[in-house]
Design an enzyme around this catalytic site. Structure first.
Site, short mmCIF file in Angstrom:
data_model
loop_
_atom_site.label_atom_id
_atom_site.label_comp_id
_atom_site.label_asym_id
_atom_site.label_seq_id
_atom_site.Cartn_x
_atom_site.Cartn_y
_atom_site.Cartn_z
N CYS A 129 0.87 -1.17 0.00
CA CYS A 129 0.00 0.00 0.00
C CYS A 129 0.91 1.22 0.00
O CYS A 129 1.72 1.39 0.92
CB CYS A 129 -0.89 -0.01 1.25
SG CYS A 129 -1.87 1.49 1.50
N CYS A 140 -0.48 3.57 -6.73
CA CYS A 140 -1.43 2.91 -5.83
C CYS A 140 -1.58 1.51 -6.39
O CYS A 140 -1.84 1.36 -7.59
CB CYS A 140 -2.77 3.64 -5.80
SG CYS A 140 -4.08 2.74 -4.91
#
Length: 283
Positions: free
Chosen positions: A70, A206
């Site tokens: 992440c 992302c």
């Protein structure tokens, strides 16, 4: 023993799949914090606490190493956890443990330089600047981690981040291809307007965005190189494990998928990406 992979949702599966391909005998436990996703718009302290809780859950499940798949957690929480929490937690548990992120291998891939390298500041005029576009969550964009760290290493590469506040959530919720394509196109064009031209290359900053990488390729000029975080992370982790045999990843090929959200079958976009139905159990 196992490798834990942590993300706010399903985006980290893009990294997880590449790690499994590279280390097929290792045990893997994936944890999606879907009850609190997305992380991109949350305050920094919340991100640190949620990431710490995710790491503890994975360590309790048997992981000796956790990969933060992440970007928001890697950019905002990783250094804090490594410096202020993990040393004490190691002493408390008496175990060899570590937490790694995906920002460092991504920057190494973007610059072609090792993390330890720092550019010599000469003050000379740079004749030609390459433009690197970073599409990310607002949290990652706000941290300016890519701008700061790449500037330290490579002065002829200008970084421009484009925050995409809704895209990860749309992917989590299984939005349709037309809706997703429009969202991606709007962000690519917004970056072009701000910079004055399309980027020479781009980072999908992302891990959710890897699931719609084809939409970014379609929105960007043909042939624009994309720097893929899953491959860069797998390369870095393979080398890291060779240097740290004390962090045993196991050898029985275990695969577990946990979620803090609603357990069960994931959405059609995830199933299409994974290549098979994917069920999560309650964390």
């Amino acid at each position: 023993m196992a490798i834990g992979v942590f993300d706010s949702g399903v985006g980290g599966l893009t990294v997880h799949r590449m790690l499994v391909e590279r280390l097929p005998q290792a045990n893997f436990i994936y944890l999606a914090d879907q009850a609190n996703a997305p992380y991109g718009g949350r305050p920094g302290e919340e991100i640190v606490e949620l990431t710490k809780a995710g790491c503890i859950r994975l360590f309790d499940a048997g992981a000796s190493l956790v990969v933060l798949a992440c970007n928001t957690a890697s950019a905002i929480a990783l250094r804090r956890l490594q410096q202020t929490w993990l040393p004490g937690y190691r002493r408390e548990t008496g175990r060899a443990l570590n937490v790694l992120g995906i920002i460092v291998p991504t920057i190494e891939a973007a610059t072609g330089l090792p993390w330890e390298h720092e550019a010599e500041r000469r003050g000379d005029k740079i004749e030609k600047l390459d433009i690197l576009g970073v599409f990310s969550t607002p949290g990652t964009a706000g941290s300016r981690v890519f701008e700061i760290e790449i500037d330290k290493r490579k002065q002829d590469l200008a970084v421009f981040s484009e925050p995409c506040p809704n895209l990860a959530k749309m992917i989590e919720e299984g939005a349709g291809p037309v809706e997703l394509a429009t969202e991606v196109q709007n962000h690519v064009e917004a970056l072009k307007r701000r910079v004055g031209r399309y980027p020479d290359r781009a980072i999908l900053g992302c891990t959710h965005y890897e699931m719609v990488a084809d939409l970014f390729r379609a929105a960007l000029p043909p042939g624009t190189p994309l720097i893929h975080q899953p491959g860069a992370t797998a390369d870095a982790l393979t080398l890291y494990l060779e240097r740290h045999p004390e962090l045993d990843p196991g050898s029985s090929g275990l695969r577990r998928f946990l979620t803090t959200g609603t357990p069960g079958r994931q959405n059609g976009l995830v199933q299409s990406f994974w290549g098979a139905p994917l069920d999560f159990e309650a964390a």
